[in-house]
Design a protein around this motif. Structure first.
Motif, PDB file in Angstrom:
ATOM      1  N   GLY A   1      63.708 -93.515  84.152  1.00 18.01           N
ATOM      2  CA  GLY A   1      63.831 -92.074  83.995  1.00 18.01           C
ATOM      3  C   GLY A   1      63.266 -91.319  85.180  1.00 18.01           C
ATOM      4  O   GLY A   1      62.757 -91.881  86.140  1.00 18.01           O
ATOM      5  N   ARG A   2      63.339 -90.024  85.091  1.00 15.63           N
ATOM      6  CA  ARG A   2      62.893 -89.154  86.162  1.00 15.63           C
ATOM      7  C   ARG A   2      61.379 -89.035  86.144  1.00 15.63           C
ATOM      8  O   ARG A   2      60.778 -88.869  85.087  1.00 15.63           O
ATOM      9  CB  ARG A   2      63.526 -87.784  85.944  1.00 15.63           C
ATOM     10  CG  ARG A   2      63.307 -86.820  87.050  1.00 15.63           C
ATOM     11  CD  ARG A   2      63.997 -85.511  86.716  1.00 15.63           C
ATOM     12  NE  ARG A   2      63.834 -84.606  87.817  1.00 15.63           N
ATOM     13  CZ  ARG A   2      64.813 -83.906  88.342  1.00 15.63           C
ATOM     14  NH1 ARG A   2      66.011 -84.012  87.836  1.00 15.63           N
ATOM     15  NH2 ARG A   2      64.596 -83.108  89.347  1.00 15.63           N
ATOM     16  N   PRO A   3      60.737 -89.075  87.321  1.00 14.91           N
ATOM     17  CA  PRO A   3      59.284 -88.946  87.325  1.00 14.91           C
ATOM     18  C   PRO A   3      58.866 -87.520  86.969  1.00 14.91           C
ATOM     19  O   PRO A   3      59.621 -86.568  87.214  1.00 14.91           O
ATOM     20  CB  PRO A   3      58.892 -89.292  88.761  1.00 14.91           C
ATOM     21  CG  PRO A   3      60.104 -89.029  89.563  1.00 14.91           C
ATOM     22  CD  PRO A   3      61.265 -89.296  88.659  1.00 14.91           C
ATOM     23  N   PRO A   4      57.695 -87.342  86.405  1.00 15.16           N
ATOM     24  CA  PRO A   4      57.272 -85.986  86.042  1.00 15.16           C
ATOM     25  C   PRO A   4      56.976 -85.151  87.279  1.00 15.16           C
ATOM     26  O   PRO A   4      56.632 -85.683  88.333  1.00 15.16           O
ATOM     27  CB  PRO A   4      56.002 -86.218  85.209  1.00 15.16           C
ATOM     28  CG  PRO A   4      55.509 -87.549  85.640  1.00 15.16           C
ATOM     29  CD  PRO A   4      56.713 -88.346  86.019  1.00 15.16           C
ATOM     30  N   LYS A   5      57.142 -83.832  87.138  1.00 19.61           N
ATOM     31  CA  LYS A   5      56.858 -82.930  88.247  1.00 19.61           C
ATOM     32  C   LYS A   5      55.363 -82.901  88.513  1.00 19.61           C
ATOM     33  O   LYS A   5      54.562 -82.937  87.572  1.00 19.61           O
ATOM     34  CB  LYS A   5      57.308 -81.510  87.905  1.00 19.61           C
ATOM     35  CG  LYS A   5      58.785 -81.303  87.925  1.00 19.61           C
ATOM     36  CD  LYS A   5      59.091 -79.850  87.699  1.00 19.61           C
ATOM     37  CE  LYS A   5      60.566 -79.580  87.782  1.00 19.61           C
ATOM     38  NZ  LYS A   5      60.865 -78.164  87.558  1.00 19.61           N
ATOM     39  N   PRO A   6      54.965 -82.802  89.773  1.00 15.33           N
ATOM     40  CA  PRO A   6      53.523 -82.687  90.043  1.00 15.33           C
ATOM     41  C   PRO A   6      53.030 -81.320  89.594  1.00 15.33           C
ATOM     42  O   PRO A   6      53.699 -80.301  89.793  1.00 15.33           O
ATOM     43  CB  PRO A   6      53.431 -82.852  91.563  1.00 15.33           C
ATOM     44  CG  PRO A   6      54.787 -82.502  92.073  1.00 15.33           C
ATOM     45  CD  PRO A   6      55.758 -82.856  90.986  1.00 15.33           C
ATOM     46  N   LYS A   7      51.861 -81.305  88.992  1.00 14.69           N
ATOM     47  CA  LYS A   7      51.304 -80.049  88.489  1.00 14.69           C
ATOM     48  C   LYS A   7      50.510 -79.373  89.595  1.00 14.69           C
ATOM     49  O   LYS A   7      49.765 -80.012  90.330  1.00 14.69           O
ATOM     50  CB  LYS A   7      50.405 -80.310  87.287  1.00 14.69           C
ATOM     51  CG  LYS A   7      51.171 -80.821  86.089  1.00 14.69           C
ATOM     52  CD  LYS A   7      50.292 -80.915  84.891  1.00 14.69           C
ATOM     53  CE  LYS A   7      51.081 -81.382  83.687  1.00 14.69           C
ATOM     54  NZ  LYS A   7      50.272 -81.460  82.491  1.00 14.69           N
ATOM     55  N   ASP A   8      50.674 -78.059  89.710  1.00  9.81           N
ATOM     56  CA  ASP A   8      49.920 -77.295  90.687  1.00  9.81           C
ATOM     57  C   ASP A   8      48.498 -77.114  90.171  1.00  9.81           C
ATOM     58  O   ASP A   8      48.295 -76.677  89.018  1.00  9.81           O
ATOM     59  CB  ASP A   8      50.553 -75.917  90.904  1.00  9.81           C
ATOM     60  CG  ASP A   8      51.942 -76.023  91.516  1.00  9.81           C
ATOM     61  OD1 ASP A   8      52.168 -76.995  92.257  1.00  9.81           O
ATOM     62  OD2 ASP A   8      52.785 -75.138  91.242  1.00  9.81           O
ATOM     63  N   PRO A   9      47.498 -77.417  90.986  1.00  3.66           N
ATOM     64  CA  PRO A   9      46.127 -77.214  90.513  1.00  3.66           C
ATOM     65  C   PRO A   9      45.815 -75.729  90.402  1.00  3.66           C
ATOM     66  O   PRO A   9      46.239 -74.916  91.228  1.00  3.66           O
ATOM     67  CB  PRO A   9      45.274 -77.885  91.597  1.00  3.66           C
ATOM     68  CG  PRO A   9      46.139 -77.890  92.815  1.00  3.66           C
ATOM     69  CD  PRO A   9      47.552 -77.971  92.319  1.00  3.66           C
ATOM     70  N   LEU A  10      45.094 -75.374  89.358  1.00  2.00           N
ATOM     71  CA  LEU A  10      44.730 -73.981  89.131  1.00  2.00           C
ATOM     72  C   LEU A  10      43.465 -73.645  89.914  1.00  2.00           C
ATOM     73  O   LEU A  10      42.592 -74.491  90.107  1.00  2.00           O
ATOM     74  CB  LEU A  10      44.479 -73.736  87.645  1.00  2.00           C
ATOM     75  CG  LEU A  10      45.687 -73.891  86.730  1.00  2.00           C
ATOM     76  CD1 LEU A  10      45.264 -73.726  85.287  1.00  2.00           C
ATOM     77  CD2 LEU A  10      46.731 -72.850  87.063  1.00  2.00           C
ATOM     78  N   GLU A  11      43.408 -72.397  90.361  1.00  2.00           N
ATOM     79  CA  GLU A  11      42.207 -71.954  91.056  1.00  2.00           C
ATOM     80  C   GLU A  11      41.091 -71.805  90.034  1.00  2.00           C
ATOM     81  O   GLU A  11      41.317 -71.382  88.894  1.00  2.00           O
ATOM     82  CB  GLU A  11      42.474 -70.619  91.745  1.00  2.00           C
ATOM     83  CG  GLU A  11      43.545 -70.718  92.820  1.00  2.00           C
ATOM     84  CD  GLU A  11      43.886 -69.356  93.408  1.00  2.00           C
ATOM     85  OE1 GLU A  11      43.164 -68.380  93.109  1.00  2.00           O
ATOM     86  OE2 GLU A  11      44.853 -69.280  94.158  1.00  2.00           O
ATOM     87  N   PRO A  12      39.849 -72.128  90.420  1.00  2.00           N
ATOM     88  CA  PRO A  12      38.756 -72.029  89.447  1.00  2.00           C
ATOM     89  C   PRO A  12      38.474 -70.597  89.016  1.00  2.00           C
ATOM     90  O   PRO A  12      37.930 -70.358  87.955  1.00  2.00           O
ATOM     91  CB  PRO A  12      37.550 -72.622  90.183  1.00  2.00           C
ATOM     92  CG  PRO A  12      37.943 -72.759  91.608  1.00  2.00           C
ATOM     93  CD  PRO A  12      39.430 -72.668  91.690  1.00  2.00           C
ATOM     94  N   ALA A  13      38.865 -69.599  89.828  1.00  2.00           N
ATOM     95  CA  ALA A  13      38.589 -68.210  89.475  1.00  2.00           C
ATOM     96  C   ALA A  13      39.537 -67.695  88.394  1.00  2.00           C
ATOM     97  O   ALA A  13      39.229 -66.730  87.704  1.00  2.00           O
ATOM     98  CB  ALA A  13      38.712 -67.324  90.712  1.00  2.00           C
ATOM     99  N   SER A  14      40.705 -68.317  88.259  1.00  2.00           N
ATOM    100  CA  SER A  14      41.661 -67.826  87.272  1.00  2.00           C
ATOM    101  C   SER A  14      41.218 -68.225  85.868  1.00  2.00           C
ATOM    102  O   SER A  14      40.795 -69.336  85.623  1.00  2.00           O
ATOM    103  CB  SER A  14      43.059 -68.376  87.549  1.00  2.00           C
ATOM    104  OG  SER A  14      43.051 -69.763  87.366  1.00  2.00           O
TER     105      SER A  14
END
Length: 183
Positions: free
Chosen positions: A90-103
């Motif tokens: 199957g298709r590999p999962p999309k890479p997740k964007d890391p969230l900024e700690p301030a958000s």
């Protein structure tokens, strides 16, 4: 596993050690399946506990979950720390964007459509704007059925101009006329 300790002869090593010894001895590049591991252990160590196949399956699963063994294409092999993880179908999962700690994330929204607000003012329906042609939009309405029911004669339906559904009944002449035949 108290039963494992009682049934096991003192000369027999632990099952994880037996499995690792079997994998080293078989030395297959694609790994070894459960049957070949079991046959090797049975040939090397003669007297095994009564539930040998169950114990082997249990320890193989446990070693697979802890990461000591890798299960690939129905074969078990030692985990290589330098090897990249194998990907399944199957298709590999999309890479997740890391969230900024301030958000700061708000509370998660519940699934589904939100409930209607009972205090919200009700909207009045839009007034119908006349279209350019003067005809209403959409499919025309059905015409009303003629009154008279099932026993209506065909002459009355011809007069009104509205026919019922289906084939009209056959018209039977009410009086017979005599026809004279002369030679």
């Amino acid at each position: 596993m108290a039963t494992e300790e009682v049934n096991k002869p003192p000369s027999l090593p632990s099952y994880p050690q037996l499995i690792l010894n079997a994998l080293e001895a078989l030395n297959d590049k694609n790994g070894s399946n459960k049957t070949s591991i079991s046959k090797y252990i049975e040939s090397k160590y003669g007297d095994l506990p009564a539930g040998h196949t169950t114990l082997l399956a249990h320890h193989l699963n446990r070693m697979k979950e802890t990461g000591e063994l890798v299960f690939w294409k129905n074969n078990y092999m030692k985990a290589d720390p330098n090897a990249p993880p194998r990907r399944g179908r199957g298709r590999p999962p999309k890479p997740k964007d890391p969230l900024e700690p301030a958000s700061v994330l708000g509370p998660a929204r519940p699934r589904g459509r939100p409930p209607k607000d009972p205090n919200a003012p009700t909207r009045s329906p839009k007034p119908k704007s006349p279209s350019g042609s003067g005809k209403p939009r959409g499919r025309p309405r059905k015409m009303a059925r003629p009154s008279g029911g099932i026993g209506v004669s065909s002459t009355s339906t011809m007069v009104t101009g509205v026919r019922g559904r289906g084939r009209p009944p056959k018209v039977k002449p009410s009086t017979l006329t005599e026809v004279s035949v002369e030679h």
